[in-house]
Scaffold this motif. Structure first.
Motif, PDB file in Angstrom:
ATOM      1  N   ILE A 182       6.616  -3.947   6.781  1.00 53.84           N
ATOM      2  CA  ILE A 182       7.747  -3.033   6.629  1.00 53.84           C
ATOM      3  C   ILE A 182       7.248  -1.712   6.049  1.00 53.84           C
ATOM      4  N   LYS A 183       8.025  -0.654   6.291  1.00 49.81           N
ATOM      5  CA  LYS A 183       7.610   0.703   5.902  1.00 49.81           C
ATOM      6  C   LYS A 183       8.813   1.475   5.374  1.00 49.81           C
ATOM      7  N   SER A 184       8.563   2.269   4.346  1.00 53.50           N
ATOM      8  CA  SER A 184       9.569   3.188   3.828  1.00 53.50           C
ATOM      9  C   SER A 184       9.007   4.601   3.861  1.00 53.50           C
ATOM     10  N   THR A 185       9.821   5.561   4.219  1.00 55.34           N
ATOM     11  CA  THR A 185       9.406   6.971   4.206  1.00 55.34           C
ATOM     12  C   THR A 185      10.201   7.780   3.189  1.00 55.34           C
ATOM     13  N   ASP A 186      10.969   7.080   2.347  1.00 56.88           N
ATOM     14  CA  ASP A 186      11.756   7.765   1.328  1.00 56.88           C
ATOM     15  C   ASP A 186      11.547   7.142  -0.061  1.00 56.88           C
ATOM     16  N   GLY A 187      10.323   6.710  -0.297  1.00 59.09           N
ATOM     17  CA  GLY A 187       9.992   6.177  -1.609  1.00 59.09           C
ATOM     18  C   GLY A 187      10.583   4.830  -1.933  1.00 59.09           C
ATOM     19  N   GLY A 188      10.965   4.072  -0.904  1.00 62.76           N
ATOM     20  CA  GLY A 188      11.476   2.725  -1.114  1.00 62.76           C
ATOM     21  C   GLY A 188      12.982   2.592  -1.092  1.00 62.76           C
ATOM     22  N   LEU A 189      13.700   3.683  -0.799  1.00 65.39           N
ATOM     23  CA  LEU A 189      15.158   3.586  -0.732  1.00 65.39           C
ATOM     24  C   LEU A 189      15.608   2.800   0.495  1.00 65.39           C
ATOM     25  N   THR A 190      14.949   3.043   1.623  1.00 65.17           N
ATOM     26  CA  THR A 190      15.259   2.320   2.855  1.00 65.17           C
ATOM     27  C   THR A 190      13.965   1.853   3.501  1.00 65.17           C
ATOM     28  N   TRP A 191      14.054   0.780   4.303  1.00 67.13           N
ATOM     29  CA  TRP A 191      12.873   0.169   4.909  1.00 67.13           C
ATOM     30  C   TRP A 191      13.108  -0.109   6.378  1.00 67.13           C
ATOM     31  N   SER A 192      12.020   0.003   7.166  1.00 69.01           N
ATOM     32  CA  SER A 192      12.047  -0.326   8.593  1.00 69.01           C
ATOM     33  C   SER A 192      10.974  -1.369   8.886  1.00 69.01           C
ATOM     34  N   VAL A 193      11.273  -2.301   9.780  1.00 68.02           N
ATOM     35  CA  VAL A 193      10.301  -3.299  10.201  1.00 68.02           C
ATOM     36  C   VAL A 193       9.416  -2.695  11.277  1.00 68.02           C
ATOM     37  N   MET A 194       8.100  -2.652  11.021  1.00 72.41           N
ATOM     38  CA  MET A 194       7.149  -2.058  11.955  1.00 72.41           C
ATOM     39  C   MET A 194       6.374  -3.114  12.739  1.00 72.41           C
ATOM     40  N   TYR A 195       6.414  -4.363  12.291  1.00 77.41           N
ATOM     41  CA  TYR A 195       5.712  -5.447  12.980  1.00 77.41           C
ATOM     42  C   TYR A 195       6.358  -6.758  12.549  1.00 77.41           C
ATOM     43  N   SER A 196       6.522  -7.662  13.512  1.00 78.46           N
ATOM     44  CA  SER A 196       7.109  -8.963  13.197  1.00 78.46           C
ATOM     45  C   SER A 196       6.494 -10.023  14.097  1.00 78.46           C
TER      46      SER A 196
ATOM     47  N   SER B  60       0.847  -1.187   0.000  1.00 76.58           N
ATOM     48  CA  SER B  60       0.000   0.000   0.000  1.00 76.58           C
ATOM     49  C   SER B  60       0.884   1.238   0.000  1.00 76.58           C
ATOM     50  N   ALA B  61       0.510   2.224  -0.817  1.00 75.15           N
ATOM     51  CA  ALA B  61       1.289   3.457  -0.945  1.00 75.15           C
ATOM     52  C   ALA B  61       0.388   4.654  -0.691  1.00 75.15           C
ATOM     53  N   PRO B  62       0.263   5.094   0.562  1.00 75.90           N
ATOM     54  CA  PRO B  62      -0.584   6.262   0.846  1.00 75.90           C
ATOM     55  C   PRO B  62      -0.024   7.572   0.307  1.00 75.90           C
ATOM     56  N   SER B  63       1.272   7.613  -0.019  1.00 73.01           N
ATOM     57  CA  SER B  63       1.866   8.788  -0.639  1.00 73.01           C
ATOM     58  C   SER B  63       3.066   8.343  -1.467  1.00 73.01           C
ATOM     59  N   THR B  64       3.657   9.282  -2.188  1.00 73.74           N
ATOM     60  CA  THR B  64       4.816   8.945  -3.010  1.00 73.74           C
ATOM     61  C   THR B  64       5.982   8.471  -2.163  1.00 73.74           C
ATOM     62  N   ASP B  65       6.154   9.057  -1.002  1.00 75.54           N
ATOM     63  CA  ASP B  65       7.295   8.724  -0.153  1.00 75.54           C
ATOM     64  C   ASP B  65       7.020   7.588   0.822  1.00 75.54           C
ATOM     65  N   THR B  66       5.796   7.524   1.360  1.00 75.82           N
ATOM     66  CA  THR B  66       5.483   6.552   2.412  1.00 75.82           C
ATOM     67  C   THR B  66       4.845   5.310   1.803  1.00 75.82           C
ATOM     68  N   LEU B  67       5.502   4.183   2.007  1.00 75.28           N
ATOM     69  CA  LEU B  67       5.088   2.906   1.442  1.00 75.28           C
ATOM     70  C   LEU B  67       5.045   1.859   2.548  1.00 75.28           C
ATOM     71  N   TYR B  68       4.078   0.954   2.457  1.00 74.40           N
ATOM     72  CA  TYR B  68       3.975  -0.170   3.388  1.00 74.40           C
ATOM     73  C   TYR B  68       3.900  -1.469   2.587  1.00 74.40           C
TER      74      TYR B  68
END
Length: 237
Positions: free
Chosen positions: A92-106, A36-44
């Motif tokens: 996982i979530k990215s706030t830079d359009g998919g350049l880097t990702w963080s794990v938000m739930y595991s 899901s991509a709620p914005s250009t930068d923020t991706l889940y």
């Protein structure tokens, strides 16, 4: 992950491929399930697996519809509770359009794996988990995935497959297994209302879309493996 730029009519014009690189806290970056991509930068994205060694049985011509359901010539049926060892789920979530990702739930303990995810905006999202031998879950967040609220589906549903976060506090989730089942909340997940189809309308709902007038459309699967398209008109009540 493939993302598209659209013209003024909403028609995709160019596509961009985003590759999730390996990193220590992501179990398997290739195990992407939904996005899901709620914005250009923020991706889940949801990542996970369930044991697919029995996905297709050539003798019975059955196909594993999910970890909890199989489809064969006799229709849809629940699978045994021991056929998905090693299942896991991550968000996982990215706030830079998919350049880097963080794990938000595991979750590597419960045996659940993820299905659909959908975000209303950059901070409000809903996603689904299911597994054999236990109940499906609806997870919601209002803080960008820092914390998740869990709703356990104890209705007897074998699977939850589709979710749409259509307003700040309104969410639809759908699945089934015996009949088509819908869950609806208008308070961000504090309370959920259950709706069901008849067995002749759907044994499982596989996808949903909500129009601007609140009419809900869904695709369904019957026990005889035929498909249906359903329409639910939501009134003021």
């Amino acid at each position: 992950i493939a993302t598209a730029a659209a013209d003024e009519n909403g028609v995709p014009t160019t596509w961009n491929t985003i590759e999730i690189e390996e990193q220590d806290d992501i179990i398997d970056p290739a195990a992407i399930r939904y996005f899901s991509a709620p914005s250009t930068d923020t991706l889940y994205a949801t990542l996970g697996i369930w044991n697919t060694s029995e996905a297709v049985d050539p003798e019975t011509r059955s196909h594993a519809f999910s970890s909890r359901l199989s489809v064969d010539s006799k229709g849809i049926s629940a699978r045994s509770s021991d056929n998905a060892p090693g299942a896991w789920a991550q968000i996982i979530k990215s706030t830079d359009g998919g350049l880097t990702w963080s794990v938000m739930y595991s979750d590597v303990e419960s045996g659940r794996y993820p299905n659909d995810i959908h975000c209303y905006d950059e901070t409000r999202c809903a996603t689904l988990l299911e597994a054999t031998g236990t109940t499906p879950l609806i997870l919601t967040t209002t803080d960008g995935g820092e914390t998740w609220t869990t709703f356990e589906d104890t209705s007897g549903s074998e699977s939850l497959m589709a979710v749409r976060h259509v307003g700040e506090s309104e969410i639809w989730a759908a699945g089934g297994g015996d009949v088509g089942r819908l869950w609806h909340t208008t308070d961000g997940g504090a309370n959920w209302e259950a709706l069901t189809t008849t067995v002749t309308e759907a044994a499982m709902i596989t996808s949903i879309a909500v129009a601007s007038d609140d009419t809900l459309y869904a695709s369904g699967v019957l026990r005889n493996q035929l498909s249906t398209v359903l329409k639910l008109v939501v009134d003021d009540n």
